[in-house]
Enzyme design. Structure first.
Site, PDB file in Angstrom:
ATOM      1  N   LYS A  91      44.105  79.030  94.799  1.00 13.65           N
ATOM      2  CA  LYS A  91      42.739  79.542  94.877  1.00 13.65           C
ATOM      3  C   LYS A  91      42.472  80.651  93.861  1.00 13.65           C
ATOM      4  CE  LYS A  91      40.787  77.315  98.401  1.00 13.65           C
ATOM      5  NZ  LYS A  91      39.482  76.651  98.331  1.00 13.65           N
ATOM      6  N   SER A 343      50.388  73.599  97.097  1.00 14.77           N
ATOM      7  CA  SER A 343      49.134  74.321  96.832  1.00 14.77           C
ATOM      8  C   SER A 343      49.108  75.738  97.378  1.00 14.77           C
ATOM      9  CB  SER A 343      47.956  73.533  97.403  1.00 14.77           C
ATOM     10  OG  SER A 343      48.102  73.372  98.806  1.00 14.77           O
TER      11      SER A 343
END
Length: 444
Positions: A91, A343
């Site tokens: 992110k 991720s």
């Protein structure tokens, strides 16, 4: 990374779209608001521009072949470690790319985001570094560790409602009331382009083309960006998005059917438990032919434990879901060169501890045995000694003389035993039974 001859164009940032964090929310079905972002064009040139804009501010995370995971999966496994970013997830890329695009007036007024996790931390961290005031609206149900982390990173944290959707309503009001700029977690071309830099690194750092790359999908920003990078750098690579079978919202969207909630249960992959995926990202995934898979919660849990044990790396459920898909579809991917993107690594420590212990139980390496024995002096020592002779490690012992159904001259010994594997456990059990004891395995 150099731009192609015919670069794509990034449309204006979708700052008035409805915010959805990659966490569970309570709205169902595709967006219908007139304010929902229309499909925009995001191309390779936008990923290149994002990489140039980000520069050295975002570390180039490692890409490496895992010898052991390759042997376990029966495939050639290449791992991209996005869990090693400063705030623990990919992110950071999209958040910073968006923030760097703001003009002086937007920076002066500040930004707002609604999130319960990774997006909150990415926006908070990079806004603080740029001197931009950040307001993060989090639901009251957000994990305390993430609330504390977001505050520590310099954001003003407000808590509103029980879901991210409730929090998003306050964030939207703050756009109007305080003139803040909304930083959407995925349905924004600048966010998608920023996430695409992870894919560019993956393909550039791989010595041979990948057959497939397995990517977590919640709102779809990461998978969209990686699909754009694949189209330019590795067009033969098939991009496959993965969701938990409890929340297959993008699976349903791309199949052209309304999303039907399977459950309201909490997923170990809470970071991608999204009930409504992005409009822009849905368009991008469909246009790039991204295929979708779902995996079980048990497989995700297995993958989290395996990554700790094999790669010595911590991932959250969403971060491990690519490996879970690989393990759950062994025949399909056998012999293929498979990329997996870890991720994020922001898993609650208590949940991680539970996952590790449950993994040991599944492997037959940590087992609760109930042994019925004569209630005679020295019998406990003899049972413990027998386990030791057979190579087992006795972790915990308890015994109950009063509150069980065994005869008065007998006793139940509850033993937590560490063993090498299921075969070793079977030998210990057989040895105790040979000594005349009744032995049962107690389910955890």
């Amino acid at each position: 990374m150099s731009p192609p001859p015919d670069p794509g164009v990034v449309s204006a940032a979708c700052e008035d779209g409805e915010v959805n964090e990659q966490e569970a929310e309570d709205r169902v079905g595709p967006a219908t608001s007139a304010e929902a972002p229309a499909p925009a064009t995001v191309g390779w040139a936008d990923v290149v521009a994002a990489a140039d804009r980000l520069g050295d501010a975002i570390p180039r995370t490692p890409t490496a072949r895992s010898r052991t995971l390759s042997e376990i999966a029966g495939a050639d496994v290449i791992v991209k470690f996005e869990n090693l970013q400063f705030t623990g997830s990919f992110k950071d890329r999209g958040a910073l790319n968006k923030l760097l695009s703001l003009d002086d007036d937007q920076r002066r007024r500040g930004v707002v985001a609604a999130s319960a996790g990774n997006h909150a931390q990415g926006v908070a961290h990079h806004a603080a570094k740029l001197g931009i005031a950040a307001t993060i609206v989090m639901p009251v149900t957000a994990p305390l560790t993430k609330v504390a982390s977001t505050t520590r990173l310099g954001a003003r944290v407000l808590q509103e409602g029980r879901t991210v959707t409730d929090a998003a309503e306050l964030a939207e009001r703050l756009v109007d009331e305080e003139g803040l700029t909304l930083v959407h977690p995925y349905d924004d071309p600048l966010i998608v382009a920023g996430q695409g830099t992870a894919g560019a690194e993956l393909f550039e750092d791989t010595d041979r083309p990948l057959d497939v790359v397995l990517v977590p999908v919640g709102g779809g920003g990461l998978a969209s960006g990686i699909a754009i990078a694949a189209a330019e750098l590795s067009p033969a690579t098939k991009v496959i998005g993965v969701q938990t079978e409890l929340y297959p919202s993008m699976v349903d969207r791309l199949a052209g059917r309304p999303y039907q909630p399977r459950t309201d249960a909490t997923s170990i992959a809470d970071g991608i438990a999204v009930k409504r995926p992005g409009e822009l990202t849905s368009h991008l995934l469909a246009s790039h032919g991204v295929e979708m898979l779902t995996v079980s919660e048990a497989r995700i849990e297995e993958a989290v434990g395996l990554l700790v044990e094999v790669e010595k790396t911590v991932t959250e459920g969403a971060g491990a879901i690519g490996l879970a898909a690989l393990l759950g579809n062994g025949e399909r991917f056998a012999g293929m060169r498979c990329g997996i993107v870890l991720s994020g690594g922001n898993i609650d420590p208590r949940l991680l501890a539970s996952v590790i212990l449950r993994s040991l139980v599944r492997q037959g390496r940590l087992t609760h045995l109930r042994v019925e024995a004569d209630d005679l002096p020295g019998n406990l020592a003899r049972v413990a000694g027998r386990i030791g002779e057979l190579g087992g490690n006795l972790i915990e012992v308890s015994h109950d003389r009063l509150l069980n159904a065994t005869p008065a001259r007998r006793v139940d010994l509850d033993l937590l035993v560490e063993t090498l594997d299921a075969g070793h456990l079977a030998r210990i059990r057989a040895g105790l039974e040979a000594d005349g004891h009744d032995v049962d395995v107690v389910d955890p």
